[in-house]
Design a protein around this motif. Structure first.
Motif, PDB file in Angstrom:
ATOM      1  N   GLY A 136     -18.862  18.477 -21.450  1.00 19.55           N
ATOM      2  CA  GLY A 136     -17.957  17.755 -21.737  1.00 19.55           C
ATOM      3  C   GLY A 136     -16.392  18.227 -21.265  1.00 19.55           C
ATOM      4  O   GLY A 136     -15.700  17.490 -20.808  1.00 19.55           O
ATOM      5  N   GLU A 137     -16.121  19.446 -21.435  1.00 17.30           N
ATOM      6  CA  GLU A 137     -14.981  20.056 -21.131  1.00 17.30           C
ATOM      7  C   GLU A 137     -14.660  19.800 -19.596  1.00 17.30           C
ATOM      8  O   GLU A 137     -13.596  20.025 -19.321  1.00 17.30           O
ATOM      9  CB  GLU A 137     -14.831  21.658 -21.538  1.00 17.30           C
ATOM     10  CG  GLU A 137     -15.105  21.856 -22.920  1.00 17.30           C
ATOM     11  CD  GLU A 137     -15.599  23.209 -23.606  1.00 17.30           C
ATOM     12  OE1 GLU A 137     -14.741  24.063 -22.881  1.00 17.30           O
ATOM     13  OE2 GLU A 137     -16.243  23.242 -24.424  1.00 17.30           O
ATOM     14  N   VAL A 192     -29.966  24.265 -15.591  1.00 17.54           N
ATOM     15  CA  VAL A 192     -28.678  24.205 -15.632  1.00 17.54           C
ATOM     16  C   VAL A 192     -28.473  25.270 -16.995  1.00 17.54           C
ATOM     17  O   VAL A 192     -28.899  24.661 -18.023  1.00 17.54           O
ATOM     18  CB  VAL A 192     -28.082  22.729 -16.167  1.00 17.54           C
ATOM     19  CG1 VAL A 192     -26.603  23.008 -16.247  1.00 17.54           C
ATOM     20  CG2 VAL A 192     -28.384  21.773 -15.231  1.00 17.54           C
ATOM     21  N   MET A 193     -27.577  26.207 -16.786  1.00 16.22           N
ATOM     22  CA  MET A 193     -27.500  27.244 -17.751  1.00 16.22           C
ATOM     23  C   MET A 193     -25.967  27.652 -17.838  1.00 16.22           C
ATOM     24  O   MET A 193     -25.161  27.478 -17.155  1.00 16.22           O
ATOM     25  CB  MET A 193     -28.294  28.471 -17.191  1.00 16.22           C
ATOM     26  CG  MET A 193     -29.730  28.427 -16.983  1.00 16.22           C
ATOM     27  SD  MET A 193     -30.727  28.488 -18.509  1.00 16.22           S
ATOM     28  CE  MET A 193     -32.002  27.234 -18.625  1.00 16.22           C
ATOM     29  N   PRO A 194     -25.876  27.944 -19.160  1.00 15.65           N
ATOM     30  CA  PRO A 194     -24.622  28.537 -19.565  1.00 15.65           C
ATOM     31  C   PRO A 194     -24.158  29.910 -18.820  1.00 15.65           C
ATOM     32  O   PRO A 194     -23.384  30.616 -19.641  1.00 15.65           O
ATOM     33  CB  PRO A 194     -24.346  28.517 -20.932  1.00 15.65           C
ATOM     34  CG  PRO A 194     -25.782  28.902 -21.423  1.00 15.65           C
ATOM     35  CD  PRO A 194     -26.678  28.197 -20.260  1.00 15.65           C
ATOM     36  N   GLY A 229     -21.325  33.144 -19.541  1.00 15.92           N
ATOM     37  CA  GLY A 229     -20.389  33.479 -18.424  1.00 15.92           C
ATOM     38  C   GLY A 229     -20.462  32.244 -17.396  1.00 15.92           C
ATOM     39  O   GLY A 229     -19.549  32.398 -16.479  1.00 15.92           O
ATOM     40  N   GLY A 230     -21.184  31.364 -17.494  1.00 17.58           N
ATOM     41  CA  GLY A 230     -21.366  29.935 -16.893  1.00 17.58           C
ATOM     42  C   GLY A 230     -20.730  28.865 -17.377  1.00 17.58           C
ATOM     43  O   GLY A 230     -20.666  27.727 -16.848  1.00 17.58           O
ATOM     44  N   GLN A 231     -19.901  28.974 -18.550  1.00 21.86           N
ATOM     45  CA  GLN A 231     -19.342  27.869 -19.188  1.00 21.86           C
ATOM     46  C   GLN A 231     -18.159  27.562 -18.895  1.00 21.86           C
ATOM     47  O   GLN A 231     -17.456  28.284 -18.146  1.00 21.86           O
ATOM     48  CB  GLN A 231     -19.483  28.326 -20.891  1.00 21.86           C
ATOM     49  CG  GLN A 231     -20.860  28.049 -21.408  1.00 21.86           C
ATOM     50  CD  GLN A 231     -21.334  27.033 -21.867  1.00 21.86           C
ATOM     51  OE1 GLN A 231     -21.606  26.240 -20.993  1.00 21.86           O
ATOM     52  NE2 GLN A 231     -21.624  26.993 -23.144  1.00 21.86           N
ATOM     53  N   PRO A 232     -17.754  26.301 -19.105  1.00 22.96           N
ATOM     54  CA  PRO A 232     -16.400  26.130 -18.835  1.00 22.96           C
ATOM     55  C   PRO A 232     -15.285  26.936 -19.202  1.00 22.96           C
ATOM     56  O   PRO A 232     -15.296  27.604 -20.206  1.00 22.96           O
ATOM     57  CB  PRO A 232     -16.104  24.528 -19.313  1.00 22.96           C
ATOM     58  CG  PRO A 232     -17.339  23.932 -19.503  1.00 22.96           C
ATOM     59  CD  PRO A 232     -18.445  25.170 -19.693  1.00 22.96           C
ATOM     60  N   ALA A 279     -15.953  34.454 -16.149  1.00 27.62           N
ATOM     61  CA  ALA A 279     -15.393  33.067 -17.011  1.00 27.62           C
ATOM     62  C   ALA A 279     -14.170  33.699 -17.382  1.00 27.62           C
ATOM     63  O   ALA A 279     -13.475  32.614 -17.582  1.00 27.62           O
ATOM     64  CB  ALA A 279     -16.348  33.335 -18.334  1.00 27.62           C
ATOM     65  N   ILE A 280     -13.484  34.804 -17.311  1.00 30.94           N
ATOM     66  CA  ILE A 280     -12.505  35.209 -17.607  1.00 30.94           C
ATOM     67  C   ILE A 280     -11.140  35.559 -16.490  1.00 30.94           C
ATOM     68  O   ILE A 280     -10.111  35.401 -16.787  1.00 30.94           O
ATOM     69  CB  ILE A 280     -12.555  36.423 -18.329  1.00 30.94           C
ATOM     70  CG1 ILE A 280     -11.290  36.569 -19.472  1.00 30.94           C
ATOM     71  CG2 ILE A 280     -12.630  37.644 -17.662  1.00 30.94           C
ATOM     72  CD1 ILE A 280     -11.123  35.679 -20.668  1.00 30.94           C
ATOM     73  N   CYS A 281     -11.709  35.421 -15.249  1.00 32.51           N
ATOM     74  CA  CYS A 281     -10.956  35.601 -14.104  1.00 32.51           C
ATOM     75  C   CYS A 281     -10.098  34.449 -14.200  1.00 32.51           C
ATOM     76  O   CYS A 281     -10.436  33.451 -13.943  1.00 32.51           O
ATOM     77  CB  CYS A 281     -11.733  35.892 -12.762  1.00 32.51           C
ATOM     78  SG  CYS A 281     -10.800  35.933 -11.309  1.00 32.51           S
TER      79      CYS A 281
END
Lengths: 590, 163
Positions: free
Chosen positions: A237-238, A357-359, A524-527, A197-199
């Protein structure tokens, strides 16, 4: 408070600020690649160079503290040329495959290069060794794309308390990776995906399951259903340009239907189910301790977050008996879908494909755990992150913003507000209390708007206590008992809480732990990019979703009630035990 | 080495550095002095004792040339890559040694006999290119000589083994 001059303009800044903080406070953007909000700066990437009058060289804005009267220039020829050199050098070693890299649209390096007006790379030469690690079901690391910014090192060690990734070797040969140059699956990585997520570039990403899902959707012999985790609706939505914290539940449902899923269900339904099982389990443990005076593992820990489960298996196996035996909502859903729902539809478990579908990236790992096959086959077949779903919707040519709102299907699509708040740190705890308190006392959970302020928000470890009075006869043993609870998010915080428990400094009955900072909304899977302001916006949207529900307590969910009546019978019953509960095992760190 | 023995030894070393800042590197020094290198199983134990991630220990070991991950060889072959030796063909000698011994600099041959190292100047630039085996300096070495030089030492070990 010191006054400094930023591009000849006098500004007053916070005493502890860095030049970077000062610039941001006055609306000046300084590019960075290694900066990590809230953590000590490491000055690794050298992209944030600024000119400080009187200093011999340019300085890194992220790691230079402000001082009275300082004169800083963030945008002059010397600064621009230096930044351009730094970024060109980074690009000269970057095996980016930029024409088709999946990060092409949101690559931070590419954006900075473009803002600096880089049109050519003046430095040619050897490229570092390219090694792709696809060993885990959750993450893929590509050393050729890595720019050694070390954000992943910071998040893994300092936020998650894991430390699976560190630099190795030195100078040109530096690589970021696990100990002894092993693959991720050979070390104690919990696969939370905070590194992905941070890369800033495409060096760490989730393992892409999109093609498998397309294939499933086109397989005429399969009935393909989808479940969406509570945190998706406040973040998806992001991917389409909405600001963080925009609820898109209805559009998401319509988009999933248009992708071709035969039924669109809700992990939230299973979250309500989880509360029924986990709440009952908590009460049983308390009864055992207080009435039977039998040895029982307390506090009980929540078990929804697969990164936390793996963390406990590696680092705190002595606490495994304290973990609730409840499967996570994702896995409860899979088990129920491939048994109860399948039989309703006259299908066999193997005729069905369950997509989540998971975050979260750790959910990809969780779905593949060998014990997660209560239906006789793997209960959840494929797990997509929020980002992957966003990609699928885009690549299917669906104009997300123009979609009308849709409704989840029955019988696994209805959920209460208690399930919504599973997405936030503190949410599972409150959801459980809403139900447990009412079971025990017959009265509604006595908190304003059914929320519990001390366990909300981004503080790392939160505590509260709740005195139980007016108990029903069956639960008399809880009369006047002060139930002590704690909530931790981010595994570094979880580790601190567990150490305090080990030392006997604190005593709790029930503890909620979520792997990612902010809970699933910060998964870790969020936009990308998720920082505290984004976490708070998403979290607010989740509470808004909860407040908008007619039903806000899990035990009031009529579809969950029907599931018990028709199929499961009772919480912790035989069928529940088989389908909804699991076990854990100690894992060797290497 | 059994785990218990390692644990006792490492705990003893670690305890003496316990509360000092930057203790990891000092403990690693002592470990290397004792074992000649930092064995993997020792790193594992050390990670537990100091509560430092294994990957962090590996970072320190691989950052400093001083630390070794493999046991030292019985005989050390040092190839000089100082300016003079480099210009006179040091790199060629190194490549030949890598080829003959099937190791890279810093590694030890499979039979544990030779350890190949690169050094910066042995103080006899007039003899460039130079290599040193045990304490003996070989000057003006040509690529084609290397096989013979190594053979002498291999014979030495074989002779010892026969006796």
């Amino acid at each position: 408070m010191p006054k400094i001059f930023m591009n000849n303009k006098e500004i007053t800044v916070d005493t502890n600020a860095t030049i970077l903080d000062a610039a941001r406070s006055t609306g000046i953007h300084i590019p960075t690649l290694c900066y990590y909000e809230g953590k000590a700066p490491i000055g690794a990437c050298r992209v944030c160079l600024v000119e400080l009058e009187g200093a011999r060289t340019l300085v890194a804005a992220c790691s230079t503290p402000v001082a009275e009267g300082m004169k800083v220039h963030t945008n002059n020829k010397r600064v621009r040329e230096a930044r351009r050199t730094v970024v060109e050098l980074l690009l000269s070693e970057h095996e980016g495959s930029c024409q088709y890299c999946t990060r092409s649209n949101d690559c931070e390096l590419k954006a900075i290069a473009s803002h600096l007006g880089i049109e050519d790379i003046h430095y040619k030469g050897e490229k570092p060794e390219k090694r792709i690690d696809e060993s885990t079901p959750a993450l893929v690391r590509d050393s050729g794309k890595c720019i050694k910014c070390r954000r992943c090192v910071t998040v893994c060690r300092e936020v998650q308390g894991v430390g699976a990734l560190f630099p190795q070797k030195r100078g040109y040969k530096t690589m970021i990776g696990p100990a002894f140059a092993m693959d991720l699956d050979s070390v104690a990585c919990v696969q939370c995906g905070q590194c992905a997520a941070i890369c800033p570039v495409g060096a760490i990403q989730e393992k892409n399951d999109i093609d498998k899902v397309w294939a499933a959707l086109e397989d005429k012999t399969k009935h393909v259903v989808v479940q969406t985790a509570p945190a998706i609706r406040a973040a998806l939505g992001e991917c389409f340009g909405y600001p963080p914290g925009t609820l898109v539940t209805g559009k998401m449902v319509t988009a999933l239907r248009r992708l071709g899923f035969h039924a669109v269900f809700d992990t939230n339904f299973a979250a309500d189910l989880t509360i029924m099982e986990e709440g009952t389990e908590l009460l049983m443990r308390l009864k055992k301790a207080l009435v039977e005076k039998a040895p029982v593992a307390l506090p009980m820990f929540t078990s929804c977050s697969p990164g936390w489960i793996k963390f406990a298996e590696y680092y705190y196996p002595e606490f495994l008996p304290n973990l609730s035996t409840c499967k996570s909502p994702q896995q409860m859903f899979g088990a129920v879908a491939k048994t109860f729902y399948a039989s309703k539809k006259g299908l066999k478990a193997e005729d069905m494909i369950v997509v989540s579908v998971m975050p979260c990236t750790a959910k990809k790992f969780e779905a593949q755990r060998p014990e997660m096959n209560s239906s006789g086959v793997q209960d959840v077949d494929y797990v997509l992150t929020t980002r992957e779903l966003g990609f699928m919707i885009q690549s299917a040519g669906i104009d997300f913003k123009s979609l009308e709102d849709g409704e989840m299907d029955s019988p696994l699509g209805l959920s209460t507000g208690a399930a919504d708040i599973f997405a936030n740190t503190g949410g599972v705890m409150v959801a459980a209390l809403r139900t447990v308190y009412e079971i025990v006392t017959g009265k509604e959970f006595p908190a304003e708007d059914l929320r519990l302020a001390p366990v909300e928000g981004l503080k790392g470890i939160k505590e509260a206590s709740l005195k139980i009075t007016g108990t029903a006869p069956e639960w008399n043993f809880l009369e006047n008992v002060e139930v002590r609870i704690a909530v931790a998010h981010g595994l570094e915080n979880a580790g601190k809480l567990l150490e305090s428990l080990k030392e006997g400094k604190v005593l709790y009955h029930f503890v909620e732990i979520m792997t990612c900072p902010g809970g699933c909304i910060g998964g870790g899977g969020q936009p990308r990019h998720t920082d505290d302001s984004v976490r708070l916006a998403r979290s607010k949207a989740i509470y808004q979703e909860d407040a908008g529900k007619k039903l806000r307590k899990s035990h009031k969910n009529p579809q969950v009630q029907a599931l018990y009546d028709e199929f499961l019978k009772a919480p912790l019953g035989e069928k529940s035990h088989h389908l909804l509960h699991t076990r854990y095992r100690e894992r060797s760190k290497i | 080495m059994n785990k218990k023995m390692i644990e006792e030894e490492i705990r003893e070393i670690a305890d003496s550095w316990k509360d000092k800042e930057g203790n990891l590197i000092m403990v690693l020094h002592e470990i290397q002095n004792r074992y000649g290198y930092v064995p993997r199983e020792v790193s594992l134990v050390l990670s537990e004792i100091l509560d430092v991630p294994l990957a962090r220990i590996y970072e320190v070991i691989t950052f400093y040339h001083f630390f070794r991950l493999t046991p030292p060889g019985k005989m050390k072959i040092a190839v000089c890559m100082g300016t003079a030796c480099y210009l006179k063909g040091g790199a060629e000698l190194l490549a030949e040694l890598e080829h003959l011994l099937c190791v890279k600099p810093g590694e030890t041959t499979k039979d544990g006999q030779f350890q190949l190292e690169v050094v910066r100047c042995l103080g006899c630039c007039g003899l460039a290119p130079v290599l040193k085996i045990k304490e003996k300096i070989y000057g003006g070495v040509k690529k084609k000589d290397i096989g013979d030089i190594i053979a002498q030492y291999s014979d030495e070990t074989e002779a010892k083994a026969a006796a």
